[in-house]
Design a protein around this motif. Structure first.
Motif, short mmCIF file in Angstrom:
data_model
loop_
_atom_site.label_atom_id
_atom_site.label_comp_id
_atom_site.label_asym_id
_atom_site.label_seq_id
_atom_site.Cartn_x
_atom_site.Cartn_y
_atom_site.Cartn_z
N GLY A 103 0.82 -1.20 0.00
CA GLY A 103 0.00 0.00 0.00
C GLY A 103 0.86 1.24 0.00
N SER A 104 0.42 2.28 -0.74
CA SER A 104 1.26 3.48 -0.87
C SER A 104 0.52 4.77 -0.52
CB SER A 104 1.80 3.59 -2.31
OG SER A 104 0.75 3.72 -3.24
N GLY A 105 -0.56 4.65 0.28
CA GLY A 105 -1.32 5.83 0.67
C GLY A 105 -0.81 6.45 1.96
N LEU A 106 -1.72 7.12 2.67
CA LEU A 106 -1.32 7.84 3.87
C LEU A 106 -0.87 6.91 4.99
CD1 LEU A 106 -4.03 10.65 3.93
CD2 LEU A 106 -1.60 10.87 3.35
N THR A 107 -1.41 5.69 5.05
CA THR A 107 -0.94 4.75 6.07
C THR A 107 0.52 4.38 5.82
OG1 THR A 107 -3.18 3.83 6.28
CG2 THR A 107 -1.39 2.54 7.20
N MET A 108 0.89 4.25 4.54
CA MET A 108 2.30 4.01 4.21
C MET A 108 3.18 5.16 4.69
SD MET A 108 4.87 5.11 2.00
CE MET A 108 3.97 5.91 0.67
N VAL A 109 2.71 6.40 4.50
CA VAL A 109 3.48 7.55 4.96
C VAL A 109 3.69 7.46 6.47
CG1 VAL A 109 3.47 10.07 5.19
CG2 VAL A 109 2.66 9.00 3.07
N ASP A 110 2.63 7.10 7.21
CA ASP A 110 2.77 6.91 8.66
C ASP A 110 3.78 5.82 8.98
OD1 ASP A 110 1.03 8.89 9.40
OD2 ASP A 110 -0.58 7.55 10.06
N ALA A 111 3.74 4.74 8.21
CA ALA A 111 4.66 3.62 8.46
C ALA A 111 6.11 4.06 8.25
CB ALA A 111 4.31 2.45 7.55
N VAL A 112 6.36 4.86 7.23
CA VAL A 112 7.71 5.36 6.97
C VAL A 112 8.17 6.27 8.11
CG1 VAL A 112 9.11 6.79 5.43
CG2 VAL A 112 7.55 5.09 4.48
N VAL A 113 7.26 7.12 8.59
CA VAL A 113 7.58 7.97 9.75
C VAL A 113 7.92 7.11 10.96
CG1 VAL A 113 6.63 9.64 11.39
CG2 VAL A 113 6.22 9.94 8.94
#
Length: 472
Positions: free
Chosen positions: A210-220
């Motif tokens: 997945g590459s949405g906002l949850t992915m952004v959170d995961a990267v953070v």
């Protein structure tokens, strides 16, 4: 809450996240004496899945000026945040040299804001004898009769009320049991679990679905955990969320032209306005942001065929352009991508593969390929977003409501079906007189039914509807 609880209530609210809390706030503000019970298994009201985050890096994806819980005061969060910072809260805010209205607060701090508004509303309600009580339990079954809604809790208690509201919020795919599970969640790390991520080899490869906002959170989360290895992201279209900026005002072209009705008409006209903005040296996000206020009307009046066309052909691009990333998080993703540590791949997840040792292997089919392939990493994160199809949610209450025929899936299986006023539709298409829904469960009715402003407006309207029902 003890077993001696008075089980009778005027209104039962199932879910004590933002949706349920904002409904409670609106009910407390209205004249009249009423008893409201909020059924929520978490220790605190007002947080739910979205605002229980404790890491400062997990921020809202909208700035303060866009995130008021008061539908009558768009500056409510800005005003609260101004006082909170002045009193010494969130000292890290000075790292963002912008006006307070343009700050992107941590979600945990936003949860404090929602809780304080509830506390203030309780004081107002007390003047009329109204109360809101937190029942810490999970609702597992519900039935209705002509006069009453009966609710069963996981600890065996039974509650009853004149009305009940399904304010169940969102079901994150990473944390929601599925009726047809691929085993992904059992093998994957929670996207927000920084403590567990700290146990990884910091140089190891992490796979993200997945590459949405949850992915952004995961990267953070990985960054805050000290991870410095490769991150491989896989999603069907390989699209990243755009960064949210603060564009200037643009003409509300949908308010001026009600002949625009279909998804095709909308996309054609929106592209034209974006091209005009770019030609004038104006951020293309300016025209896009004017569409937000009209989405509910456009979606509700669209035919099933048009809705299906939108979901199939437009949705991925709509999500990446409209549900944008907060600036600091977007900067991190962009930096890791530029450094070569983060890679984005257009590929479909096909399942888990047997693996040895402490590694995890997944089968993928890359876009354009006929054959699938296997990719291996030290850890896997499920960042596939929100599960809106209640038929796939393996939680007791959704399953019981569907089995009893008290609810039916919403359009395109997004949430559940309801009337405009939130009265749910049963399996026969009949509107309930005592069972209502609000927020994310109504995604299929309004498409955008998850944002703070959506929830706040729905809470106010539904509270007025319920109070009106009390007098009938």
């Amino acid at each position: 809450m003890s077993q001696s609880l008075n089980n009778d209530a005027d209104i039962l609210i199932v879910g004590g996240g933002l949706s349920g809390t904002m409904l409670a706030v609106q009910l407390l503000r209205l004249p009249g004496k009423r008893r409201v019970l909020v059924i929520e298994p978490r220790a605190e009201l007002g947080r739910g899945e979205a605002y229980s985050a404790v890491e400062l890096g997990h921020t809202l994806n909208g700035n303060a000026a866009r995130m008021s819980v008061d539908p009558d005061n768009a500056d409510d969060l800005t005003q609260w945040l101004t006082q909170y910072i002045a009193e010494g809260g969130w000292p890290e805010s000075d790292q963002q040299p912008v006006p307070i209205s343009e700050l992107f607060p941590p979600r945990g701090i936003f949860g404090l804001y929602a809780q304080q508004r509830l506390q203030e509303a309780r004081a107002v309600g007390a003047l009329n004898g109204s109360t809101v009580e937190h029942v810490r339990a999970e609702a597992v079954d519900l039935r209705t009769d002509a006069e009453t809604v009966h609710l069963t809790l996981n600890d065996g208690r039974r509650l009853q009320g004149a009305f009940a509201v399904l304010a169940t919020g969102m079901f994150p795919a990473a944390r929601t049991p599925q009726t047809e599970s691929s085993g992904l969640n059992a093998a994957a790390l929670d996207p927000w679990d920084v403590a567990t991520m700290r146990q990884l080899d910091p140089r190891s490869t992490v796979l993200i679905i997945g590459s949405g906002l949850t992915m952004v959170d995961a990267v953070v989360s990985l960054e805050q955990a000290g991870h410095r290895g490769p991150i491989e992201v896989f999603s069907r279209h390989g699209l990243l969320p755009h960064v949210r900026r603060q564009p200037p005002a643009w003409v509300d072209f949908l308010a001026e032209d009600y002949s625009i009705r279909s998804p095709r008409q909308l996309m054609r006209e929106l592209r034209r306005h974006c091209r005009d903005a770019i030609a004038q040296g104006i951020d293309w996000q300016a025209p896009l942001d004017t569409v937000r206020a009209h989405i509910g009307r456009l979606w509700h009046q669209a035919s099933d065929v048009q809705r299906r066309q939108f979901v199939r052909h437009v949705r991925p691009w709509w999500e990446s352009h409209h549900h944008r990333s907060p600036p600091l998080s977007a900067e991190l993703v962009a930096r890791l991508y530029k450094e070569g540590r983060l890679s984005i791949h257009a590929a479909s997840f096909k399942g888990l593969e047997p693996s040895t040792g402490h590694e995890v292997s997944i089968r993928l089919r890359r876009r354009g390929d006929v054959q699938s392939c296997v990719v291996t990493g030290a850890a896997l994160i499920n960042s596939s977003g929100i599960e809106y199809d209640w038929r796939r949610v393996a939680r007791p209450l959704p399953r019981q409501l569907l089995a009893r025929g008290l609810v039916q899936p919403g359009p395109l299986a997004l949430g559940i079906a309801a009337e405009v006023d939130g009265a749910v539709l049963n399996a026969d298409g009949e509107a309930a007189s005592r069972l209502f829904a609000m927020g994310p469960p109504l995604r299929g009715m309004w498409w955008e039914s998850t944002a703070v402003t959506d929830v706040a407006s729905q809470a106010k309207a539904l509270a007025e509807r319920l109070v009106l029902g009390e007098t009938r």
